[in-house]
Design a protein around this motif. Structure first.
Motif, PDB file in Angstrom:
ATOM      1  N   THR A  21       0.380  -2.073  -1.766  1.00  0.00           N
ATOM      2  CA  THR A  21      -0.070  -0.766  -2.235  1.00  0.00           C
ATOM      3  C   THR A  21       0.368  -0.528  -3.672  1.00  0.00           C
ATOM      4  O   THR A  21      -0.401  -0.016  -4.497  1.00  0.00           O
ATOM      5  CB  THR A  21       0.491   0.332  -1.317  1.00  0.00           C
ATOM      6  OG1 THR A  21       0.077   0.087   0.031  1.00  0.00           O
ATOM      7  CG2 THR A  21       0.011   1.703  -1.752  1.00  0.00           C
TER       8      THR A  21
ATOM      9  N   VAL B 258      -2.548   1.899   4.127  1.00  0.00           N
ATOM     10  CA  VAL B 258      -1.516   2.245   3.157  1.00  0.00           C
ATOM     11  C   VAL B 258      -0.318   2.808   3.921  1.00  0.00           C
ATOM     12  O   VAL B 258      -0.485   3.464   4.950  1.00  0.00           O
ATOM     13  CB  VAL B 258      -2.030   3.263   2.120  1.00  0.00           C
ATOM     14  CG1 VAL B 258      -2.372   4.586   2.788  1.00  0.00           C
ATOM     15  CG2 VAL B 258      -1.012   3.469   1.008  1.00  0.00           C
TER      16      VAL B 258
ATOM     17  N   TYR C  40      -0.274  -7.114   4.092  1.00  0.00           N
ATOM     18  CA  TYR C  40      -1.106  -6.227   3.292  1.00  0.00           C
ATOM     19  C   TYR C  40      -2.532  -6.211   3.819  1.00  0.00           C
ATOM     20  O   TYR C  40      -3.114  -7.250   4.131  1.00  0.00           O
ATOM     21  CB  TYR C  40      -1.118  -6.672   1.830  1.00  0.00           C
ATOM     22  CG  TYR C  40      -2.018  -5.814   0.969  1.00  0.00           C
ATOM     23  CD1 TYR C  40      -1.701  -4.477   0.749  1.00  0.00           C
ATOM     24  CD2 TYR C  40      -3.190  -6.333   0.420  1.00  0.00           C
ATOM     25  CE1 TYR C  40      -2.532  -3.672  -0.019  1.00  0.00           C
ATOM     26  CE2 TYR C  40      -4.019  -5.537  -0.347  1.00  0.00           C
ATOM     27  CZ  TYR C  40      -3.687  -4.209  -0.560  1.00  0.00           C
ATOM     28  OH  TYR C  40      -4.514  -3.410  -1.311  1.00  0.00           O
TER      29      TYR C  40
END
Length: 479
Positions: free
Chosen positions: A163, A288, A283
């Protein structure tokens, strides 16, 4: 005995006796604040040692793989090779978690020591000629350390660091004209690119460490060539250095400090959890982490982004996105650090060589500017955790953001003006301490020097000082 034999052997071949004798006789000041730079140096040594260990096991690749290891929640899950190797370092490699966390804690100590060293240099005027060149080297070193830490933190390809990388990519891409090409060069293509982790790995373990070693060596070489500064005191002049010789007193003290730094980093790495990437997960561009916060040394940059209004405009036909202005603020802050020695020398007309340090009270304007900048840093760091603060206080994040926006625009002026007046009151009363000052003392010192009959401090131009006092007075009216 062994050292003596080694010196004799080298001297018989290289003639090093005069150099060694001169080096061992070098005098170092005894004040504790001069050890801050050495703490940074020894933290860097711990970073190198632990980093070599981590390099043997980390896989710098974004290629998808299946994690097979002792961390059962991820066992059998498809993840990137970088993330899988980082988790394996934490759960499957003997002493891997200790090395990972020690490396991370040493990085935090490294940045904190450099920042504290820079503050000591700033508030005591150690950046003045002829050390302005070394100040430039030190600021460059700080900027490179921040970049190195960010790149190393981002290599594990977890959700939190990914992020942050997405935000950094947006800031770089927002630069007019060259932003897209610069983002392609740094990140290897459109985010997230398969070349991103390998490029970061090369930069973090090869390019940046080599540059850091070069800058540290240059910094130390300039220090040795120009000798140490020292605080005023009995027998302390512009032409000598009073303290301990390198051998044996200072050598014993500095080696003990290395043991303290390494021991602290290892203790924190073994007992205090940090950056648990297995809890964040790999990821995923569609997800997020929230609430989330960057490490303290980058939280202020994140805070600028979070507090900045969404302003977009066109310039010469190019769209300038809202991320550009916060990035411009970062660049201006860095340029301000570079320019400060020359700006102060011009304003105070103090261009002579200085080897004796100032007490902070001797230059109130410098204290005011420094405290104002530190206040802005603290508020922006808090802004980097505005979602965490809102979560803990159970209030809307928009309310926290609005409050922090108001604080960052007003509080630095208030604290800077207060610090200026307090420092001036202390300077005008040489025997006083901070606890002995009264409100009337501070008020009387807030008047311009030409009206109160107070002489300007050494190296401080009266005209510039009077104008600066009036500026601070106007800024502080009404509080």
């Amino acid at each position: 005995m062994i050292v003596r034999r080694l010196v004799r052997a080298l001297d018989s071949r290289l003639g090093v006796r005069p150099v060694v004798r001169k080096a061992l006789a070098k005098v170092f000041p005894d004040h504790w604040s001069f050890m801050l730079g050495e703490i940074a140096l020894y933290a860097f040594a711990v970073l190198v040692l632990t980093g070599v260990f981590l390099t043997f096991f980390f896989v710098p690749s974004s290629a998808e793989t299946i994690y097979r290891g002792n961390y059962s929640p991820l066992d059998g899950e498809p993840v990137s090779a970088a993330f899988a190797s980082a988790v394996a370092l934490s759960f499957d490699v003997p002493a891997g978690l200790l090395m990972r966390q020690t490396h991370h804690w040493a990085a935090l100590i490294f940045v904190a020591a450099i920042a504290a060293h820079l503050l000591r240099v700033f508030f005591t005027g150690a950046f003045r000629r002829p050390r302005d060149v070394n100040w430039l080297v030190g600021v460059t070193l700080l900027a490179l350390v921040l970049l190195t830490s960010f790149v190393g933190y981002s290599m594990s390809d977890d959700l939190l660091s990914g992020t942050g990388l997405r935000i950094a990519y947006s800031v770089v891409e927002s630069v007019p004209v060259v932003g897209v090409w610069l983002a392609f060069l740094l990140f290897g293509g459109e985010f997230p690119s398969d070349l991103m982790v390998p490029r970061f790995f090369v930069a973090h373990v090869l390019l940046f460490p080599a540059a850091l070693v070069a800058l540290i060596s240059l910094h130390m070489a300039i220090l040795v060539r120009q000798r140490h500064t020292q605080f005023p005191g009995p027998g302390h002049t512009e032409h000598n250095v009073v303290g301990s010789r390198l051998w044996p007193g200072y050598a014993a003290r500095t080696m003990a400090l290395f043991g303290y730094v390494a021991g602290t980093a290892l203790t924190l790495g073994g007992l205090v959890q940090i950056n648990p990437i297995w809890l964040y997960g790999p990821y995923d561009p569609a997800q997020v982490t929230t609430p989330a916060a960057a490490d303290w040394y980058l939280a202020w940059a994140d805070g600028i982004l979070r507090l900045s209004p969404p302003l977009e405009f066109r310039m010469f036909g190019y769209l300038v996105p809202s991320q550009f202005l916060p990035g411009l603020v970062l660049a201006v802050a860095l340029l301000g650090l570079y320019a400060w020695p020359f700006l102060e020398a011009r304003l105070t007309r103090d261009r002579g060589p200085r080897h004796l340090l100032d007490r902070p009270r001797d230059h109130p304007m410098r204290v005011g500017v420094g405290v104002a900048a530190l206040t802005a840093f603290v508020v922006l760091t808090a802004a980097g955790s505005n979602d965490v603060i809102a979560f803990l206080l159970e209030v809307p994040v928009t309310s926290v953001t609005s409050a922090l926006q108001a604080l960052v625009l007003t509080l630095p002026w208030v604290t800077g003006a207060t610090a200026y007046w307090v420092a001036r009151a202390l300077r005008d009363r040489p025997g006083s301490s901070l606890g002995s000052l009264s409100l009337s003392d501070v008020r009387s010192s807030a008047r311009p020097a030409s009206r109160s009959g107070i002489p300007a401090a050494r190296g401080e131009a009266p005209v510039a000082s009077d104008a600066a006092v009036e500026l601070w007075q106007r800024a502080g009216e009404g509080w």
